[in-house]
Design a protein around this motif. Structure first.
Motif, PDB file in Angstrom:
ATOM      1  N   PRO A 212       0.832  -1.214   0.000  1.00  0.00           N
ATOM      2  CA  PRO A 212       0.000   0.000   0.000  1.00  0.00           C
ATOM      3  C   PRO A 212       0.859   1.254   0.000  1.00  0.00           C
ATOM      4  N   PRO A 213       0.432   2.287  -0.700  1.00  0.00           N
ATOM      5  CA  PRO A 213       1.231   3.520  -0.769  1.00  0.00           C
ATOM      6  C   PRO A 213       1.155   4.312   0.525  1.00  0.00           C
ATOM      7  N   HIS A 214       2.069   5.240   0.674  1.00  0.00           N
ATOM      8  CA  HIS A 214       2.015   6.153   1.810  1.00  0.00           C
ATOM      9  C   HIS A 214       0.780   7.037   1.665  1.00  0.00           C
ATOM     10  N   ASP A 215       0.108   7.337   2.767  1.00  0.00           N
ATOM     11  CA  ASP A 215      -1.134   8.114   2.688  1.00  0.00           C
ATOM     12  C   ASP A 215      -0.907   9.611   2.579  1.00  0.00           C
ATOM     13  N   LEU A 216       0.367  10.043   2.574  1.00  0.00           N
ATOM     14  CA  LEU A 216       0.719  11.461   2.461  1.00  0.00           C
ATOM     15  C   LEU A 216       0.045  12.308   3.540  1.00  0.00           C
ATOM     16  N   GLY A 217      -0.137  11.723   4.709  1.00  0.00           N
ATOM     17  CA  GLY A 217      -0.706  12.456   5.836  1.00  0.00           C
ATOM     18  C   GLY A 217      -2.215  12.502   5.873  1.00  0.00           C
ATOM     19  N   VAL A 218      -2.880  11.948   4.851  1.00  0.00           N
ATOM     20  CA  VAL A 218      -4.351  11.973   4.802  1.00  0.00           C
ATOM     21  C   VAL A 218      -4.852  10.538   4.736  1.00  0.00           C
ATOM     22  N   ASP A 219      -5.303  10.049   5.871  1.00  0.00           N
ATOM     23  CA  ASP A 219      -5.787   8.675   5.955  1.00  0.00           C
ATOM     24  C   ASP A 219      -7.052   8.500   5.118  1.00  0.00           C
ATOM     25  N   GLU A 220      -7.234   7.288   4.611  1.00  0.00           N
ATOM     26  CA  GLU A 220      -8.439   6.996   3.829  1.00  0.00           C
ATOM     27  C   GLU A 220      -9.698   7.275   4.631  1.00  0.00           C
ATOM     28  N   ALA A 292      -1.632  19.081   4.579  1.00  0.00           N
ATOM     29  CA  ALA A 292      -0.919  17.841   4.926  1.00  0.00           C
ATOM     30  C   ALA A 292      -0.331  17.190   3.679  1.00  0.00           C
ATOM     31  N   LEU A 293      -1.112  17.143   2.606  1.00  0.00           N
ATOM     32  CA  LEU A 293      -0.618  16.570   1.351  1.00  0.00           C
ATOM     33  C   LEU A 293       0.578  17.358   0.826  1.00  0.00           C
ATOM     34  N   SER A 294       0.501  18.686   0.895  1.00  0.00           N
ATOM     35  CA  SER A 294       1.593  19.525   0.403  1.00  0.00           C
ATOM     36  C   SER A 294       2.876  19.274   1.190  1.00  0.00           C
ATOM     37  N   ALA A 295       2.744  19.174   2.518  1.00  0.00           N
ATOM     38  CA  ALA A 295       3.923  18.938   3.351  1.00  0.00           C
ATOM     39  C   ALA A 295       4.557  17.591   3.054  1.00  0.00           C
ATOM     40  N   HIS A 296       3.751  16.565   2.823  1.00  0.00           N
ATOM     41  CA  HIS A 296       4.284  15.231   2.542  1.00  0.00           C
ATOM     42  C   HIS A 296       4.824  15.126   1.119  1.00  0.00           C
ATOM     43  N   ILE A 297       4.224  15.870   0.195  1.00  0.00           N
ATOM     44  CA  ILE A 297       4.775  15.914  -1.164  1.00  0.00           C
ATOM     45  C   ILE A 297       6.196  16.475  -1.124  1.00  0.00           C
ATOM     46  N   LYS A 298       6.366  17.561  -0.388  1.00  0.00           N
ATOM     47  CA  LYS A 298       7.694  18.153  -0.266  1.00  0.00           C
ATOM     48  C   LYS A 298       8.654  17.203   0.428  1.00  0.00           C
ATOM     49  N   TRP A 299       8.155  16.482   1.418  1.00  0.00           N
ATOM     50  CA  TRP A 299       8.981  15.517   2.150  1.00  0.00           C
ATOM     51  C   TRP A 299       9.535  14.449   1.216  1.00  0.00           C
ATOM     52  N   ILE A 300       8.698  13.922   0.338  1.00  0.00           N
ATOM     53  CA  ILE A 300       9.156  12.881  -0.590  1.00  0.00           C
ATOM     54  C   ILE A 300      10.117  13.446  -1.624  1.00  0.00           C
ATOM     55  N   LEU A 301       9.795  14.613  -2.181  1.00  0.00           N
ATOM     56  CA  LEU A 301      10.654  15.188  -3.216  1.00  0.00           C
ATOM     57  C   LEU A 301      12.018  15.586  -2.661  1.00  0.00           C
ATOM     58  N   VAL A 302      12.027  16.184  -1.487  1.00  0.00           N
ATOM     59  CA  VAL A 302      13.311  16.581  -0.882  1.00  0.00           C
ATOM     60  C   VAL A 302      14.132  15.358  -0.516  1.00  0.00           C
ATOM     61  N   SER A 303      13.465  14.311  -0.053  1.00  0.00           N
ATOM     62  CA  SER A 303      14.198  13.087   0.304  1.00  0.00           C
ATOM     63  C   SER A 303      14.834  12.445  -0.912  1.00  0.00           C
ATOM     64  N   SER A 349       7.650   7.477  -6.842  1.00  0.00           N
ATOM     65  CA  SER A 349       6.935   7.141  -5.602  1.00  0.00           C
ATOM     66  C   SER A 349       5.786   8.110  -5.363  1.00  0.00           C
ATOM     67  N   LEU A 350       6.032   9.401  -5.620  1.00  0.00           N
ATOM     68  CA  LEU A 350       4.987  10.405  -5.400  1.00  0.00           C
ATOM     69  C   LEU A 350       3.801  10.175  -6.329  1.00  0.00           C
ATOM     70  N   ALA A 351       4.065   9.842  -7.584  1.00  0.00           N
ATOM     71  CA  ALA A 351       2.980   9.572  -8.530  1.00  0.00           C
ATOM     72  C   ALA A 351       2.136   8.392  -8.065  1.00  0.00           C
ATOM     73  N   TYR A 352       2.787   7.380  -7.519  1.00  0.00           N
ATOM     74  CA  TYR A 352       2.078   6.211  -6.991  1.00  0.00           C
ATOM     75  C   TYR A 352       1.153   6.611  -5.838  1.00  0.00           C
ATOM     76  N   CYS A 353       1.639   7.466  -4.954  1.00  0.00           N
ATOM     77  CA  CYS A 353       0.834   7.903  -3.810  1.00  0.00           C
ATOM     78  C   CYS A 353      -0.326   8.793  -4.254  1.00  0.00           C
ATOM     79  N   LEU A 354      -0.075   9.658  -5.227  1.00  0.00           N
ATOM     80  CA  LEU A 354      -1.133  10.549  -5.703  1.00  0.00           C
ATOM     81  C   LEU A 354      -2.245   9.782  -6.412  1.00  0.00           C
ATOM     82  N   ARG A 355      -1.881   8.757  -7.144  1.00  0.00           N
ATOM     83  CA  ARG A 355      -2.909   7.929  -7.796  1.00  0.00           C
ATOM     84  C   ARG A 355      -3.830   7.301  -6.767  1.00  0.00           C
ATOM     85  N   ALA A 356      -3.231   6.803  -5.698  1.00  0.00           N
ATOM     86  CA  ALA A 356      -4.033   6.172  -4.648  1.00  0.00           C
ATOM     87  C   ALA A 356      -4.938   7.197  -3.956  1.00  0.00           C
TER      88      ALA A 356
END
Length: 520
Positions: A212-220, A292-303, A349-356
């Motif tokens: 399962p992908p990372h929820d990017l801070g927003v749970d289902e 929350a999504l914006s902060a986690h998007i930046k987290w993945i891209l910076v990492s 990885s980010l594209a995978y999380c955004l699709r989900a």
């Protein structure tokens, strides 16, 4: 004459008896409705907050009986009909208690369909009893429905207005309960449960798509809760207001039948206020999800900045610019690096999380809401990418190929919904500045005529300042020399020919390059 006097006396006594029954009934009905609604919370183990002494509802009706009545508790209308105006206390759900079991607890507790429906059942029962006690005049001059035993008689004039005020009072109390006490605390809790800050440790990239992908801070569960709230608000309107549903015997039809335009207007305002509050709180919760999504998007891209497109560690020792001073970023790729992988690990990885995330949102939001939210997310994603590119990245020719692939992958995800995505198209054109040899840059910038004022090239489509700032992020724009870092000769000559200042000599104001500014 004596017979007429006797009939008048008997009629007055009948009215007095009938009014006394109604006076006691209204207070009892309001108390019973409040008790039954609160008892539903108790049955599922939910906690409510003790009301403050001065608590009052935004839907409070000061004059149940007559616009001319005094503001005292005991009010009397022009027909002698006196009601004790009972105001149910506002006792909201305890948000701290709701947070204990998270989204799972909300979905299997206060947001269960049966729990959401039960207060509406109690309210419709109260409306039915009110119509029996006070009578309902048929709209458009139709028949009159009355309770023969209560002596209600035909409803019209003052009596019809009194009926309208009673129905309005019941609706007001339900707006207060279903809003202030029920849905509003739930919506606020749903937003407060979001993971606003990303983890401190870096993710392992690329993410394994077999898991399962990372929820990017927003749970289902967030989206499921928002869907339940949306459905509950629609049910509230459908089951209680029911506009244009002839024969439903709900608030709208009853008020229209009484002919009281004043009460119909006031009650309509309460309905509008209720849904405005629901919408405002819902938007606030969704904005938190966007943050929350914006902060986690930046987290993945910076990492992913220290990762090669193949997933390995990037070595920048062979770069000609001062890496320690300027930083390289993931697209400062030395010549000869591999281009086998289609995207960098972070973007993949980010594209995978955004699709989900999109799939979850699509199931919870209306098409209009999804379009608005995804457009906003597209802009946030763009701003993160541009912020990193213009402030932290340098781009080589090989890196430009990877960057172009990454932008295309992110653009594809950003355009799944929404309408305003032209900022991505402009970015795709600006990326040609990194793939073009220095001797052809002038044509790209101002057109084949070489005229700055020709209205062609990137100067026209993207803007002069933005084009030059993007160009300054080329890895060969500045060089390390014995006397320090200097602008390359070709860049100096190009800027001189165009009559433009060197953009690398002044700090970049990133707010000038946001997606919102482009659409503004």
């Amino acid at each position: 004459r004596h017979l007429n006097s006797l009939l008048q006396y008997l009629t007055s006594q009948e009215v007095a008896l009938s009014n006394g029954q109604r006076r006691g009934y209204l207070n009892l009905e309001l108390r019973l409705l409040h008790h039954e609604c609160c008892a539903g919370f108790d049955r599922i183990g939910a906690r409510i907050v003790k009301p403050h002494a001065a608590s009052s509802s935004r839907y409070l009706t000061r004059n149940i009986t007559s616009p001319k009545a005094s503001s005292t508790t005991n009010q009397t209308d022009t027909n002698g009909l006196s009601f004790v105006n009972y105001h149910a206390p506002v006792m909201p759900l305890d948000k701290e208690h709701l947070k204990r079991d998270g989204y799972h607890g909300l979905l299997h507790g206060v947001l269960k369909h049966s729990v959401l429906r039960q207060p509406l059942i109690h309210a419709t029962d109260s409306l039915a009893r009110a119509t029996l006690m006070f009578g309902v005049h048929g709209g458009g001059g139709g028949t009159t429905t009355t309770n023969a035993n209560s002596g209600a008689g035909a409803v019209g004039g003052v009596q019809g207005d009194a009926t309208a005020r009673v129905i309005s009072a019941l609706y007001s109390q339900m707006c207060a309960f279903y809003g202030d006490s029920f849905l509003f605390p739930v919506i606020e809790t749903t937003g407060e449960l979001l993971t606003s800050n990303p983890p401190t440790e870096k993710p392992t990239l690329p993410l394994d798509e077999d898991f399962p992908p990372h929820d990017l801070g927003v749970d289902e569960g967030f989206w499921m809760c928002m869907e339940r709230v949306h459905s509950a608000a629609k049910s509230f309107d459908r089951e209680l207001w029911a506009e244009q549903r002839v024969g439903s015997m709900r608030v709208w039809e009853i008020l229209v039948g009484t002919g009281s335009h004043t009460q119909l207007t006031l009650t309509r305002e309460k309905r509008l206020r209720f849904f405005t509050e629901v919408e405002t709180r819902g938007e606030a919760a969704i904005l938190k999800a966007l943050d929350a999504l914006s902060a986690h998007i930046k987290w993945i891209l910076v990492s992913g900045e220290s990762m090669l497109a193949t997933g390995g560690n990037r070595l920048l020792q062979n770069l000609t610019h001062d890496k320690d001073k300027y930083g390289g970023g993931p697209y400062a790729v030395p010549a000869g690096s591999s281009l086998e992988a289609p995207n960098s690990p972070a973007v993949q990885s980010l594209a995978y999380c955004l699709r989900a995330q999109f799939t979850k949102m699509q199931a919870a939001l209306t098409p209009q809401s999804l379009s608005a939210f995804w457009t906003a997310l597209s802009m946030r994603l763009y701003d993160v990418v541009i912020g990193r590119l213009l402030l932290h990245y340098y781009v080589s020719n090989i890196g430009a190929v990877i960057l172009s692939r990454d932008v295309e992958a992110l653009r594809k995800e950003a355009m799944r919904a929404g309408t305003e995505h032209s900022h991505w198209e402009t970015l795709r054109e600006l990326l040609t500045l990194y793939m073009t040899p220095p001797n052809a840059l002038k044509t790209i910038l101002v057109g084949p005529e070489g005229d700055v004022h020709s209205g062609k090239g990137l100067f026209h489509r993207a803007g002069q300042d933005q084009s030059l700032v993007f160009m300054s992020r080329r890895i060969d724009f500045r060089l390390k020399t014995n006397s320090g870092i200097k602008t390359n000769v070709w860049a100096t000559e190009l800027l001189s020919t165009l009559g433009c200042r060197d953009p690398s000599e002044t700090p970049i104001n990133i707010s000038l390059y946001t997606a919102e500014r482009k659409h503004g």
